[in-house]
Scaffold this motif. Structure first.
Motif, PDB file in Angstrom:
ATOM      1  N   GLY A   1      34.468  68.859  67.544  1.00  0.00           N
ATOM      2  CA  GLY A   1      33.024  68.921  67.741  1.00  0.00           C
ATOM      3  C   GLY A   1      32.342  69.133  66.406  1.00  0.00           C
ATOM      4  N   GLY A   2      33.132  69.614  65.424  1.00  0.00           N
ATOM      5  CA  GLY A   2      32.647  69.795  64.059  1.00  0.00           C
ATOM      6  C   GLY A   2      31.387  70.624  63.973  1.00  0.00           C
ATOM      7  N   ALA A   3      30.598  70.349  62.972  1.00  0.00           N
ATOM      8  CA  ALA A   3      29.359  71.083  62.739  1.00  0.00           C
ATOM      9  C   ALA A   3      28.180  70.342  63.345  1.00  0.00           C
ATOM     10  CB  ALA A   3      29.151  71.297  61.246  1.00  0.00           C
ATOM     11  N   THR A   4      28.352  69.807  64.551  1.00  0.00           N
ATOM     12  CA  THR A   4      27.291  69.033  65.194  1.00  0.00           C
ATOM     13  C   THR A   4      26.383  69.880  66.057  1.00  0.00           C
ATOM     14  OG1 THR A   4      28.686  68.575  67.107  1.00  0.00           O
ATOM     15  CG2 THR A   4      28.761  66.975  65.290  1.00  0.00           C
ATOM     16  N   GLY A   5      26.681  71.181  66.157  1.00  0.00           N
ATOM     17  CA  GLY A   5      25.930  72.031  67.062  1.00  0.00           C
ATOM     18  C   GLY A   5      26.434  71.927  68.483  1.00  0.00           C
ATOM     19  N   SER A   6      27.573  71.289  68.673  1.00  0.00           N
ATOM     20  CA  SER A   6      28.126  71.078  70.004  1.00  0.00           C
ATOM     21  C   SER A   6      28.786  72.332  70.552  1.00  0.00           C
ATOM     22  CB  SER A   6      29.141  69.941  69.961  1.00  0.00           C
ATOM     23  OG  SER A   6      30.147  70.243  69.023  1.00  0.00           O
ATOM     24  N   SER A   7      28.940  72.385  71.892  1.00  0.00           N
ATOM     25  CA  SER A   7      29.594  73.523  72.517  1.00  0.00           C
ATOM     26  C   SER A   7      30.539  73.039  73.602  1.00  0.00           C
ATOM     27  CB  SER A   7      28.567  74.491  73.100  1.00  0.00           C
ATOM     28  OG  SER A   7      27.857  73.879  74.154  1.00  0.00           O
ATOM     29  N   ASN A   8      31.341  73.980  74.141  1.00  0.00           N
ATOM     30  CA  ASN A   8      32.328  73.673  75.173  1.00  0.00           C
ATOM     31  C   ASN A   8      33.367  72.679  74.650  1.00  0.00           C
ATOM     32  OD1 ASN A   8      29.807  74.674  76.458  1.00  0.00           O
ATOM     33  ND2 ASN A   8      31.056  74.597  78.302  1.00  0.00           N
ATOM     34  N   ILE A   9      34.073  73.122  73.633  1.00  0.00           N
ATOM     35  CA  ILE A   9      35.095  72.310  72.968  1.00  0.00           C
ATOM     36  C   ILE A   9      36.449  72.972  73.188  1.00  0.00           C
ATOM     37  CG2 ILE A   9      35.810  71.222  70.812  1.00  0.00           C
ATOM     38  CD1 ILE A   9      32.923  70.517  71.573  1.00  0.00           C
ATOM     39  N   GLY A  10      37.414  72.242  73.772  1.00  0.00           N
ATOM     40  CA  GLY A  10      38.735  72.810  74.001  1.00  0.00           C
ATOM     41  C   GLY A  10      39.844  71.864  73.598  1.00  0.00           C
ATOM     42  N   GLY A  11      40.948  72.415  73.129  1.00  0.00           N
ATOM     43  CA  GLY A  11      42.080  71.581  72.748  1.00  0.00           C
ATOM     44  C   GLY A  11      42.593  70.749  73.899  1.00  0.00           C
ATOM     45  N   ILE A  12      42.476  71.271  75.130  1.00  0.00           N
ATOM     46  CA  ILE A  12      42.888  70.517  76.318  1.00  0.00           C
ATOM     47  C   ILE A  12      41.699  70.186  77.212  1.00  0.00           C
ATOM     48  CG2 ILE A  12      44.262  70.614  78.443  1.00  0.00           C
ATOM     49  CD1 ILE A  12      46.409  72.076  76.866  1.00  0.00           C
ATOM     50  N   ILE A  13      40.876  71.185  77.564  1.00  0.00           N
ATOM     51  CA  ILE A  13      39.719  70.975  78.444  1.00  0.00           C
ATOM     52  C   ILE A  13      38.469  71.569  77.796  1.00  0.00           C
ATOM     53  CG2 ILE A  13      38.704  71.547  80.693  1.00  0.00           C
ATOM     54  CD1 ILE A  13      41.569  71.773  81.802  1.00  0.00           C
ATOM     55  N   GLY A  14      37.374  70.802  77.809  1.00  0.00           N
ATOM     56  CA  GLY A  14      36.118  71.324  77.272  1.00  0.00           C
ATOM     57  C   GLY A  14      35.507  72.375  78.182  1.00  0.00           C
ATOM     58  N   THR A  15      35.226  72.004  79.424  1.00  0.00           N
ATOM     59  CA  THR A  15      34.660  72.910  80.426  1.00  0.00           C
ATOM     60  C   THR A  15      35.542  72.875  81.663  1.00  0.00           C
ATOM     61  OG1 THR A  15      32.406  72.505  79.652  1.00  0.00           O
ATOM     62  CG2 THR A  15      32.642  73.439  81.848  1.00  0.00           C
ATOM     63  N   ASN A  16      36.031  74.050  82.098  1.00  0.00           N
ATOM     64  CA  ASN A  16      36.907  74.116  83.262  1.00  0.00           C
ATOM     65  C   ASN A  16      36.169  74.676  84.466  1.00  0.00           C
ATOM     66  OD1 ASN A  16      39.414  73.869  84.658  1.00  0.00           O
ATOM     67  ND2 ASN A  16      39.630  76.097  84.511  1.00  0.00           N
TER      68      ASN A  16
ATOM     69  N   LYS B   1      31.491  78.212  71.989  1.00  0.00           N
ATOM     70  CA  LYS B   1      32.411  78.098  73.125  1.00  0.00           C
ATOM     71  C   LYS B   1      33.553  77.149  72.781  1.00  0.00           C
ATOM     72  CE  LYS B   1      28.685  79.003  76.408  1.00  0.00           C
ATOM     73  NZ  LYS B   1      27.906  78.504  77.556  1.00  0.00           N
ATOM     74  N   VAL B   2      34.337  77.588  71.812  1.00  0.00           N
ATOM     75  CA  VAL B   2      35.423  76.771  71.276  1.00  0.00           C
ATOM     76  C   VAL B   2      36.746  77.484  71.528  1.00  0.00           C
ATOM     77  CG1 VAL B   2      36.328  75.617  69.207  1.00  0.00           C
ATOM     78  CG2 VAL B   2      33.854  75.999  69.456  1.00  0.00           C
ATOM     79  N   GLY B   3      37.690  76.800  72.166  1.00  0.00           N
ATOM     80  CA  GLY B   3      38.982  77.418  72.454  1.00  0.00           C
ATOM     81  C   GLY B   3      40.148  76.487  72.205  1.00  0.00           C
ATOM     82  N   GLY B   4      41.283  77.053  71.853  1.00  0.00           N
ATOM     83  CA  GLY B   4      42.471  76.243  71.633  1.00  0.00           C
ATOM     84  C   GLY B   4      42.897  75.486  72.872  1.00  0.00           C
ATOM     85  N   ILE B   5      42.663  76.061  74.051  1.00  0.00           N
ATOM     86  CA  ILE B   5      42.995  75.399  75.306  1.00  0.00           C
ATOM     87  C   ILE B   5      41.733  74.933  76.033  1.00  0.00           C
ATOM     88  CG2 ILE B   5      44.131  75.649  77.559  1.00  0.00           C
ATOM     89  CD1 ILE B   5      46.102  75.715  75.222  1.00  0.00           C
ATOM     90  N   ILE B   6      40.772  75.842  76.227  1.00  0.00           N
ATOM     91  CA  ILE B   6      39.558  75.543  76.999  1.00  0.00           C
ATOM     92  C   ILE B   6      38.336  76.125  76.284  1.00  0.00           C
ATOM     93  CG2 ILE B   6      38.335  76.078  79.157  1.00  0.00           C
ATOM     94  CD1 ILE B   6      41.036  75.988  80.572  1.00  0.00           C
ATOM     95  N   GLY B   7      37.263  75.344  76.220  1.00  0.00           N
ATOM     96  CA  GLY B   7      36.026  75.848  75.624  1.00  0.00           C
ATOM     97  C   GLY B   7      35.377  76.911  76.496  1.00  0.00           C
ATOM     98  N   GLU B   8      35.160  76.581  77.775  1.00  0.00           N
ATOM     99  CA  GLU B   8      34.573  77.549  78.712  1.00  0.00           C
ATOM    100  C   GLU B   8      35.279  77.468  80.058  1.00  0.00           C
ATOM    101  OE1 GLU B   8      30.300  79.130  80.503  1.00  0.00           O
ATOM    102  OE2 GLU B   8      30.363  77.183  79.478  1.00  0.00           O
ATOM    103  N   ASN B   9      35.806  78.608  80.512  1.00  0.00           N
ATOM    104  CA  ASN B   9      36.438  78.718  81.829  1.00  0.00           C
ATOM    105  C   ASN B   9      35.446  79.396  82.764  1.00  0.00           C
ATOM    106  OD1 ASN B   9      38.593  78.512  83.702  1.00  0.00           O
ATOM    107  ND2 ASN B   9      39.060  80.678  83.385  1.00  0.00           N
ATOM    108  N   LYS B  10      35.013  78.671  83.787  1.00  0.00           N
ATOM    109  CA  LYS B  10      33.938  79.143  84.658  1.00  0.00           C
ATOM    110  C   LYS B  10      34.410  80.216  85.646  1.00  0.00           C
ATOM    111  CE  LYS B  10      30.565  76.276  83.362  1.00  0.00           C
ATOM    112  NZ  LYS B  10      29.210  76.675  82.999  1.00  0.00           N
ATOM    113  N   SER B  11      33.450  80.891  86.265  1.00  0.00           N
ATOM    114  CA  SER B  11      33.703  81.996  87.180  1.00  0.00           C
ATOM    115  C   SER B  11      34.618  81.592  88.330  1.00  0.00           C
ATOM    116  CB  SER B  11      32.377  82.508  87.734  1.00  0.00           C
ATOM    117  OG  SER B  11      32.596  83.550  88.658  1.00  0.00           O
ATOM    118  N   GLY B  12      35.641  82.404  88.571  1.00  0.00           N
ATOM    119  CA  GLY B  12      36.555  82.175  89.675  1.00  0.00           C
ATOM    120  C   GLY B  12      37.625  81.133  89.418  1.00  0.00           C
ATOM    121  N   LYS B  13      37.629  80.527  88.251  1.00  0.00           N
ATOM    122  CA  LYS B  13      38.587  79.465  87.942  1.00  0.00           C
ATOM    123  C   LYS B  13      39.787  80.039  87.191  1.00  0.00           C
ATOM    124  CE  LYS B  13      35.657  76.954  89.982  1.00  0.00           C
ATOM    125  NZ  LYS B  13      35.883  76.648  91.400  1.00  0.00           N
TER     126      LYS B  13
END
Length: 198
Positions: A63-78, A96-108
């Motif tokens: 996602g670099g320095a684009t101001g982007s969010s929800n970036i994950g090595g496997i899933i962006g938003t779960n 919201k940057v993660g090696g596996i998932i950018g954002e893991n939502k409630s209850g997931k």
């Protein structure tokens, strides 16, 4: 620029099941994406609304320095469930940057995951990088049986495993951050996770 960006190495949006798959693609956000845009950018799946299991990501998720969010090595938003994933893709994004998932939502649920490489929160202009984690950037669900071996870098809310464990209902179980995995940030930095002020 664009108002949203969703992309994955194999699937942009998954509403069903994805299993026994790997991606060695370079997944990137268009440089015209505006700052603060909520993106779902994943090395394998951009946005997961179903089930993902036994997947590897081996390319670049940028996602670099684009101001982007929800970036994950496997899933962006779960918004679904994930079981058994391994990431070797170099991951970068603004929030919201993660090696596996950018954002893991409630209850997931996310379980049996390993990140093996660097995760970087990149800045754009005056925007700082927030919520950067070795496994998950922001967790509102549960993460079980995970390990981070990569270097984690950001400005605020930087965790070896989770950048922000977002609520009292967010659960972390049996997680390990390798002793050689350096964690660098300026405010709210934790070896495992950064907790909210409740």
């Amino acid at each position: 620029g664009s108002s949203t960006a969703v992309a994955g190495g194999l699937v942009g949006t998954n509403d069903g099941g994805l299993a026994n798959s790997f991606s060695d693609s370079a997944v990137t956000v268009d440089t015209n994406v505006t700052s603060g845009t909520s993106a779902g950018l994943g090395g394998v799946v951009g946005i997961n609304n179903g089930n993902v299991q036994y997947v590897d990501s081996l390319g670049v998720t940028n996602g670099g320095a684009t101001g982007s969010s929800n970036i994950g090595g496997i899933i962006g938003t779960n918004n679904g469930n994930m079981y058994s994933g391994y990431n070797e893709s170099i991951v970068s994004g603004n929030d919201k940057v993660g090696g596996i998932i950018g954002e893991n939502k409630s209850g997931k649920t996310v379980s049996n995951v390993v990140n093996a490489t660097s995760v970087t929160g990149a800045t754009k202009g005056n925007d700082i990088s927030e919520y950067v984690g070795g496994l998950v950037g922001v967790n509102s669900g549960s993460v079980t049986n995970g390990r981070n071996n990569g270097t984690i870098t950001g400005n605020e809310y930087v965790g070896g495993l989770v950048g922000n464990n977002a609520s009292k209902n967010s659960v972390l179980t049996n997680l390990v951050n390798d002793s050689s995995a350096a964690i660098t940030g300026e405010r709210y930095v934790g070896g495992i996770a950064v907790m909210p002020l409740l």
